[in-house]
Design a protein around this motif. Structure first.
Motif, PDB file in Angstrom:
ATOM      1  N   THR A  20      -6.004   2.857  -3.311  1.00 30.36           N
ATOM      2  CA  THR A  20      -6.467   2.768  -4.701  1.00 30.36           C
ATOM      3  C   THR A  20      -5.554   1.847  -5.494  1.00 30.36           C
ATOM      4  OG1 THR A  20      -5.162   4.699  -5.328  1.00 30.36           O
ATOM      5  CG2 THR A  20      -7.438   5.097  -4.657  1.00 30.36           C
ATOM      6  N   THR A  21      -6.103   1.240  -6.523  1.00 35.23           N
ATOM      7  CA  THR A  21      -5.314   0.422  -7.432  1.00 35.23           C
ATOM      8  C   THR A  21      -5.745   0.698  -8.865  1.00 35.23           C
ATOM      9  OG1 THR A  21      -6.842  -1.435  -7.204  1.00 35.23           O
ATOM     10  CG2 THR A  21      -4.895  -1.466  -5.798  1.00 35.23           C
ATOM     11  N   TYR A  22      -4.850   0.402  -9.788  1.00 36.82           N
ATOM     12  CA  TYR A  22      -5.094   0.696 -11.198  1.00 36.82           C
ATOM     13  C   TYR A  22      -4.611  -0.453 -12.068  1.00 36.82           C
ATOM     14  CZ  TYR A  22      -5.590   5.437  -9.430  1.00 36.82           C
ATOM     15  OH  TYR A  22      -5.990   6.546  -8.742  1.00 36.82           O
ATOM     16  N   GLU A  54     -13.277  -5.133 -18.636  1.00 34.18           N
ATOM     17  CA  GLU A  54     -12.010  -5.240 -17.913  1.00 34.18           C
ATOM     18  C   GLU A  54     -11.928  -4.224 -16.789  1.00 34.18           C
ATOM     19  OE1 GLU A  54      -8.820  -4.572 -20.677  1.00 34.18           O
ATOM     20  OE2 GLU A  54      -9.531  -2.575 -21.248  1.00 34.18           O
ATOM     21  N   PHE A  55     -11.159  -4.586 -15.790  1.00 28.48           N
ATOM     22  CA  PHE A  55     -10.955  -3.718 -14.631  1.00 28.48           C
ATOM     23  C   PHE A  55     -10.113  -2.512 -15.005  1.00 28.48           C
ATOM     24  CE2 PHE A  55     -10.034  -2.401 -10.420  1.00 28.48           C
ATOM     25  CZ  PHE A  55      -8.679  -2.141 -10.359  1.00 28.48           C
ATOM     26  N   VAL A  56     -10.471  -1.354 -14.443  1.00 29.45           N
ATOM     27  CA  VAL A  56      -9.707  -0.126 -14.653  1.00 29.45           C
ATOM     28  C   VAL A  56      -9.108   0.393 -13.340  1.00 29.45           C
ATOM     29  CG1 VAL A  56      -9.819   2.294 -15.387  1.00 29.45           C
ATOM     30  CG2 VAL A  56     -11.083   0.532 -16.661  1.00 29.45           C
ATOM     31  N   SER A  57      -9.962   0.561 -12.321  1.00 36.06           N
ATOM     32  CA  SER A  57      -9.473   1.162 -11.084  1.00 36.06           C
ATOM     33  C   SER A  57     -10.380   0.815  -9.924  1.00 36.06           C
ATOM     34  CB  SER A  57      -9.384   2.687 -11.248  1.00 36.06           C
ATOM     35  OG  SER A  57      -8.810   3.281 -10.111  1.00 36.06           O
ATOM     36  N   THR A  88      -6.842   8.723 -12.515  1.00 40.53           N
ATOM     37  CA  THR A  88      -6.873   8.848 -11.061  1.00 40.53           C
ATOM     38  C   THR A  88      -8.296   8.646 -10.570  1.00 40.53           C
ATOM     39  OG1 THR A  88      -5.046  10.442 -11.095  1.00 40.53           O
ATOM     40  CG2 THR A  88      -6.359  10.300  -9.076  1.00 40.53           C
ATOM     41  N   ILE A  89      -8.459   7.726  -9.637  1.00 44.66           N
ATOM     42  CA  ILE A  89      -9.763   7.515  -9.016  1.00 44.66           C
ATOM     43  C   ILE A  89      -9.801   8.282  -7.704  1.00 44.66           C
ATOM     44  CG2 ILE A  89      -9.086   5.407  -7.768  1.00 44.66           C
ATOM     45  CD1 ILE A  89     -11.909   4.301  -8.382  1.00 44.66           C
ATOM     46  N   SER A  90     -10.944   8.873  -7.419  1.00 45.82           N
ATOM     47  CA  SER A  90     -11.118   9.584  -6.155  1.00 45.82           C
ATOM     48  C   SER A  90     -12.571   9.457  -5.745  1.00 45.82           C
ATOM     49  CB  SER A  90     -10.710  11.049  -6.288  1.00 45.82           C
ATOM     50  OG  SER A  90     -11.526  11.712  -7.245  1.00 45.82           O
ATOM     51  N   ARG A 144     -18.602   3.327   3.399  1.00 42.69           N
ATOM     52  CA  ARG A 144     -18.146   1.991   3.771  1.00 42.69           C
ATOM     53  C   ARG A 144     -18.295   1.014   2.607  1.00 42.69           C
ATOM     54  NH1 ARG A 144     -17.488   1.275   9.236  1.00 42.69           N
ATOM     55  NH2 ARG A 144     -17.965  -0.955   9.112  1.00 42.69           N
ATOM     56  N   THR A 145     -18.191   1.550   1.404  1.00 42.16           N
ATOM     57  CA  THR A 145     -18.377   0.726   0.203  1.00 42.16           C
ATOM     58  C   THR A 145     -17.178   0.849  -0.717  1.00 42.16           C
ATOM     59  OG1 THR A 145     -20.778   1.057   0.289  1.00 42.16           O
ATOM     60  CG2 THR A 145     -19.860   0.332  -1.801  1.00 42.16           C
ATOM     61  N   ASN A 146     -16.630  -0.307  -1.088  1.00 40.69           N
ATOM     62  CA  ASN A 146     -15.591  -0.315  -2.122  1.00 40.69           C
ATOM     63  C   ASN A 146     -16.211   0.081  -3.456  1.00 40.69           C
ATOM     64  OD1 ASN A 146     -13.588  -1.244  -0.367  1.00 40.69           O
ATOM     65  ND2 ASN A 146     -14.048  -3.384  -0.812  1.00 40.69           N
ATOM     66  N   MET A 147     -15.521   0.915  -4.209  1.00 39.12           N
ATOM     67  CA  MET A 147     -16.024   1.381  -5.496  1.00 39.12           C
ATOM     68  C   MET A 147     -14.960   1.155  -6.567  1.00 39.12           C
ATOM     69  SD  MET A 147     -19.075   2.555  -4.863  1.00 39.12           S
ATOM     70  CE  MET A 147     -19.404   3.384  -6.425  1.00 39.12           C
TER      71      MET A 147
END
Length: 127
Positions: A57-59, A45-48, A68-70, A30-33
């Motif tokens: 997911t966003t990139y 800077e933001f990556v994913s 790819t984030i998983s 239940r946690t955004n990562m």
């Protein structure tokens, strides 16, 4: 929340790496990562991003189609698969927990309000 990142290293341009980040101290499912990076002399800077709600997911544009984030909720782990690496991907990569998506003007940002960061793992891409 404690975060332990690993998987960085030295790779040639065009190569691949997979970063891992193990989280503890919170209900991971239940946690955004997410992942951020900081190159020498530059700001972080933001990556994913990986949402716990529905698994969306966003990139960042500069990694779309290559990274790819998983996540594996059973292992409390988030991954970042990095393919077709470029020298400009060289940076310290940080995992982050409990990110909050926020619209700022025309942009979508991911705020780390509680400051949950991993220790960083260095990725170096040689040309």
């Amino acid at each position: 929340v404690q975060l332990q990142a690993s998987g960085g290293g030295l790779v040639q341009a065009g190569g691949t790496l997979r970063l891992s980040c193990v989280a503890s101290g919170r209900t991971f499912s239940r946690t955004n990562m997410g992942w951020f990076r900081q190159a020498p002399g530059k700001e972080r800077e933001f990556v994913s991003f990986s949402s716990w709600r529905g698994g969306s997911t966003t990139y960042a544009d500069f990694v779309k189609g290559r990274f790819t984030i998983s996540r594996d909720n059973a292992k409390n782990t988030v991954y970042l698969q990095m393919n077709s690496l470029k020298p400009e991907d060289t940076a310290v990569y940080y995992c982050a927990a409990d990110l909050r998506p926020m619209i700022v003007g025309n942009d979508l940002e991911y705020r780390n309000d509680f400051g949950y960061w991993g220790q960083g793992t260095l990725v170096t891409v040689s040309s």
